[in-house]
Design an enzyme around this catalytic site. Structure first.
Site, PDB file in Angstrom:
ATOM      1  N   CYS A 137      32.449   7.917  19.456  1.00  0.00           N
ATOM      2  CA  CYS A 137      31.305   8.610  18.862  1.00  0.00           C
ATOM      3  C   CYS A 137      30.976   9.924  19.559  1.00  0.00           C
ATOM      4  CB  CYS A 137      30.088   7.700  18.884  1.00  0.00           C
ATOM      5  SG  CYS A 137      30.332   6.149  17.987  1.00  0.00           S
ATOM      6  N   HIS A 139      23.774  11.790  18.373  1.00  0.00           N
ATOM      7  CA  HIS A 139      24.623  10.840  17.661  1.00  0.00           C
ATOM      8  C   HIS A 139      23.738   9.797  16.998  1.00  0.00           C
ATOM      9  CE1 HIS A 139      27.471   7.857  16.593  1.00  0.00           C
ATOM     10  NE2 HIS A 139      27.160   7.036  17.581  1.00  0.00           N
ATOM     11  N   ASN A 143      25.738   4.832  11.104  1.00  0.00           N
ATOM     12  CA  ASN A 143      26.517   5.393  12.209  1.00  0.00           C
ATOM     13  C   ASN A 143      27.908   5.748  11.678  1.00  0.00           C
ATOM     14  OD1 ASN A 143      28.117   5.855  14.459  1.00  0.00           O
ATOM     15  ND2 ASN A 143      27.331   4.127  15.643  1.00  0.00           N
TER      16      ASN A 143
END
Length: 341
Positions: free
Chosen positions: A116, A256, A286
């Site tokens: 990520c 993020h 996500n």
């Protein structure tokens, strides 16, 4: 000699049409909208359902939109850096596929695997390549088809993730805009807590790995949450402090999109109100490498030249970091920095 800066001059994005809502998920696994919204902050996520399409397809869509919006000549692109945890193949890279599909005839290409945090790593690498004077135009892509590694019988992980892609054009300029600083780290302790066990060289695919669900995300949520809050907060604060930025100076925090509670903790550490934090997790979930650039894609109309942005991310490994950028154009495409051709 004038200093060369690396500045983002355009953003393109793509999310699949299919919307997987919390209501639909509640019929697949023991969960509900209240549980998901309270713990994660996801209302819906986009899923790439068509057979035979992966991360490079979404990345290609984002890059083509980017090229159209910026009007840049594809043959002037020097490089493509593609960040993903869900590549189409072990090889060739998604980056090479993008080059071929988008007509980037003079570009070299490679792929990043930094979970990520991959987009942050890729932007920092692109900035360094430009600042050294060797290259002038680099496209960075973040794209992940997280649905391909999610077990939709696991109520702890399946509500979290979605699919999507976004791309930025980074160009050389002598003006004082672009990436000003970055603080990137890896502590290397994350393997037991967040991983995909099978499919690599340590544990190749087999009937055993398939039968035992070893090709799905394994995440120990509490541990990952704790480390993400601590590291994203500390890195963001460190970058802000060493650049003399207070909460009032920061125009936007671009985190993020892992969990809304993590994002709130980062904002609190920076003393920034949530109104100045970019959020896309509610609608996309996500999307790993794509989450930060998708925020830029969504919020681009609100951005103004000179805005001060703090990026921060955390991912498997554990990898994490933060960076400080000065935005290079108004969201409507006006007052763009002068680039070096």
């Amino acid at each position: 000699m004038e200093k060369i800066h690396a500045v983002i001059t355009g953003v393109g994005g793509y999310v699949p049409d299919y919307v997987l809502t919390n209501e639909e998920l509640s019929h697949m696994v023991d969960t509900n909208d209240e549980w998901i919204m309270t713990r994660i902050g996801v209302k819906e996520r986009r899923i790439l359902k068509e057979e035979g399409l992966g991360a490079s397809y979404m990345g290609r869509k984002a890059v083509k939109q980017l090229l159209k919006k910026t009007g840049v000549d594809p043959e002037k692109i020097d490089a493509v850096i593609f960040s993903t945890s869900t590549p189409d193949y072990h090889f060739p890279s998604c980056a090479s596929i993008i080059v071929g599909k988008c007509g980037l005839k003079n570009a070299f290409a490679f792929e990043y695997s930094a979970a990520c945090c991959g987009f942050l790593y890729a932007v920092d690498t692109a900035s360094a390549l430009i600042e050294c004077g060797r290259y002038k135009k680099i496209i960075v892509v973040g794209s992940d088809k997280m649905s391909s590694v999610v077990n939709y019988k696991d109520r702890q992980t399946c509500p979290i993730f979605g699919d999507g892609a976004a791309a930025v054009l980074i160009e050389a300029t002598h003006e004082d805009f672009g990436q000003m600083d970055a603080f990137l780290k890896c502590d290397g302790i994350g393997l037991p807590f967040l991983h995909l066990a099978a499919g690599g060289s340590v544990c190749p695919s087999s009937y055993f790995t398939i039968d035992n669900g070893m090709h799905y995300i394994h995440q120990e949520g509490r541990t990952v949450f704790k480390y993400a809050v601590t590291n994203m907060s500390e890195c963001s604060a460190k970058v802000a402090e060493r650049n003399g930025l207070t909460g009032d100076d920061i125009t936007w925090v671009v985190p993020h999109q892992a969990n809304v509670r993590i994002i709130e903790a980062v904002a609190k550490r920076l003393d920034v109100p949530m109104e100045k934090v970019m959020l896309s997790i509610r609608h996309y979930g996500n999307t790993s490498s794509a989450s930060i650039p998708l925020c830029l894609w969504d919020y681009e109309p609100q951005l103004r030249k000179g805005d001060k942005l703090i990026f921060t991310a955390f991912g498997a490994g554990f990898v994490y970091g933060a960076s400080y950028l000065k935005w290079g154009y108004n969201g409507d495409g006006t007052d763009k920095v002068e680039v070096i051709d």
